[in-house]
Scaffold this motif. Sequence first.
Motif, PDB file in Angstrom:
ATOM      1  N   UNK A  96      36.337  35.961 -13.993  1.00 12.80           N
ATOM      2  CA  UNK A  96      36.788  37.211 -14.607  1.00 12.80           C
ATOM      3  C   UNK A  96      38.300  37.190 -14.827  1.00 12.80           C
ATOM      4  N   UNK A  97      39.040  36.742 -13.826  1.00 13.84           N
ATOM      5  CA  UNK A  97      40.501  36.708 -13.930  1.00 13.84           C
ATOM      6  C   UNK A  97      40.961  35.774 -15.034  1.00 13.84           C
ATOM      7  N   UNK A  98      40.192  34.693 -15.256  1.00 15.89           N
ATOM      8  CA  UNK A  98      40.555  33.722 -16.289  1.00 15.89           C
ATOM      9  C   UNK A  98      40.105  34.160 -17.678  1.00 15.89           C
ATOM     10  N   UNK A  99      39.297  35.212 -17.761  1.00 12.51           N
ATOM     11  CA  UNK A  99      38.902  35.750 -19.058  1.00 12.51           C
ATOM     12  C   UNK A  99      37.689  35.108 -19.687  1.00 12.51           C
ATOM     13  N   UNK A 100      36.885  34.397 -18.911  1.00  8.87           N
ATOM     14  CA  UNK A 100      35.673  33.794 -19.466  1.00  8.87           C
ATOM     15  C   UNK A 100      34.521  34.797 -19.459  1.00  8.87           C
ATOM     16  N   UNK A 101      33.697  34.826 -20.497  1.00  6.15           N
ATOM     17  CA  UNK A 101      32.483  35.648 -20.459  1.00  6.15           C
ATOM     18  C   UNK A 101      31.391  34.925 -19.674  1.00  6.15           C
ATOM     19  N   UNK A 102      30.471  35.690 -19.104  1.00  4.90           N
ATOM     20  CA  UNK A 102      29.355  35.071 -18.383  1.00  4.90           C
ATOM     21  C   UNK A 102      28.106  35.917 -18.556  1.00  4.90           C
ATOM     22  N   UNK A 103      26.968  35.266 -18.364  1.00  8.55           N
ATOM     23  CA  UNK A 103      25.678  35.945 -18.505  1.00  8.55           C
ATOM     24  C   UNK A 103      24.725  35.438 -17.441  1.00  8.55           C
ATOM     25  N   UNK A 104      23.750  36.277 -17.122  1.00  9.24           N
ATOM     26  CA  UNK A 104      22.722  35.896 -16.166  1.00  9.24           C
ATOM     27  C   UNK A 104      21.520  35.370 -16.937  1.00  9.24           C
ATOM     28  N   UNK A 105      21.127  34.138 -16.651  1.00  4.19           N
ATOM     29  CA  UNK A 105      20.014  33.487 -17.345  1.00  4.19           C
ATOM     30  C   UNK A 105      18.838  33.360 -16.397  1.00  4.19           C
ATOM     31  N   UNK A 106      18.262  34.505 -16.055  1.00  4.55           N
ATOM     32  CA  UNK A 106      17.107  34.521 -15.165  1.00  4.55           C
ATOM     33  C   UNK A 106      15.883  34.970 -15.932  1.00  4.55           C
ATOM     34  N   UNK A 107      14.769  34.311 -15.667  1.00  2.00           N
ATOM     35  CA  UNK A 107      13.519  34.699 -16.312  1.00  2.00           C
ATOM     36  C   UNK A 107      12.766  35.738 -15.491  1.00  2.00           C
ATOM     37  N   UNK A 108      13.414  36.276 -14.464  1.00  2.00           N
ATOM     38  CA  UNK A 108      12.779  37.270 -13.606  1.00  2.00           C
ATOM     39  C   UNK A 108      12.962  38.672 -14.168  1.00  2.00           C
ATOM     40  N   UNK A 109      11.864  39.419 -14.254  1.00  2.00           N
ATOM     41  CA  UNK A 109      11.962  40.806 -14.698  1.00  2.00           C
ATOM     42  C   UNK A 109      12.656  41.679 -13.655  1.00  2.00           C
ATOM     43  N   UNK A 110      12.776  41.167 -12.436  1.00  2.00           N
ATOM     44  CA  UNK A 110      13.443  41.903 -11.364  1.00  2.00           C
ATOM     45  C   UNK A 110      14.950  41.655 -11.329  1.00  2.00           C
ATOM     46  N   UNK A 111      15.450  40.800 -12.217  1.00  2.00           N
ATOM     47  CA  UNK A 111      16.862  40.396 -12.153  1.00  2.00           C
ATOM     48  C   UNK A 111      17.841  41.568 -12.174  1.00  2.00           C
ATOM     49  N   UNK A 112      17.708  42.542 -13.086  1.00  2.00           N
ATOM     50  CA  UNK A 112      18.675  43.648 -13.076  1.00  2.00           C
ATOM     51  C   UNK A 112      18.701  44.405 -11.751  1.00  2.00           C
ATOM     52  N   UNK A 113      17.523  44.619 -11.155  1.00  2.00           N
ATOM     53  CA  UNK A 113      17.466  45.317  -9.869  1.00  2.00           C
ATOM     54  C   UNK A 113      18.115  44.476  -8.765  1.00  2.00           C
ATOM     55  N   UNK A 114      17.866  43.179  -8.788  1.00  2.00           N
ATOM     56  CA  UNK A 114      18.465  42.308  -7.775  1.00  2.00           C
ATOM     57  C   UNK A 114      19.988  42.303  -7.894  1.00  2.00           C
ATOM     58  N   UNK A 115      20.482  42.200  -9.119  1.00  2.00           N
ATOM     59  CA  UNK A 115      21.924  42.202  -9.344  1.00  2.00           C
ATOM     60  C   UNK A 115      22.533  43.517  -8.859  1.00  2.00           C
ATOM     61  N   UNK A 116      21.835  44.614  -9.093  1.00  2.00           N
ATOM     62  CA  UNK A 116      22.332  45.915  -8.634  1.00  2.00           C
ATOM     63  C   UNK A 116      22.400  45.971  -7.117  1.00  2.00           C
TER      64      UNK A 116
END
Length: 230
Positions: free
Chosen positions: A109-129
């Motif tokens: 984040x400090x270096x300014x790179x974008x990133x994305x989560x590449x998970x095939x799990x439908x639970x991924x948003x809940x897990x990240x939260x």
Amino acid sequence: MQQPVVQGFLFDLHGVIADSWQYHLASWRAIADELHIPWTDHLTAVLPGMSRADSLETILAAGKQQAAFTAAQRQSLTDHENALYKQYVAELTPANRLPGVTAFLDEIVAAGYPMALASASTNAPAEIAHLGLTGYFTHIVPAGSLKASKPAPDVYLAAAGLLGLPPERCVAFEDTVTGVQAARAAGCLTIGINSQPLPGVTAQLTSTQELSLAAVRRVLSQPIGSSKSL
């Protein structure tokens, strides 16, 4: 030949951000027990990275029960596993982040790179939260939109698309063979994170504790530069 310039980072979730595969394995082991299929070290080794449907088929094959269930019954079993797993997800906290992950994400984040989560799990948003990482991962592939799961490249093609970048300009972090196959099939530079060799990786680190931009530059032999070039 000059290597592609790295412009973004794509992360698998289980085994890279958090050790949540242990919970999937616990859920699947409960299913296997209900079906009276003995659990083996082989199942522990091969299930990580598989889709829910493929995991069930592998367990049924281990018990020679592939012909014993209809499609509807299989769906009921995978739904049951998902329900069991969600009980574990509800108990996740930031303490479940793997060592070194938070510092690495802060560095990105400090270096300014974008990133994305590449998970095939439908639970991924809940897990990240539950992990307290929603602020980092504003780009999460909607798993329900994928036509095929890993080792197909769909999730990594989608993740790179969320960043508006070609896959070859992205570094993917994976810890399983099927995940590596997916990332490589998409065209990503792929860093494996595992104490055991992962075939097909561009480079490998033994654990998340080694993660840093300096380590990425070193293992990929990329020049040090701005957020538009490692």
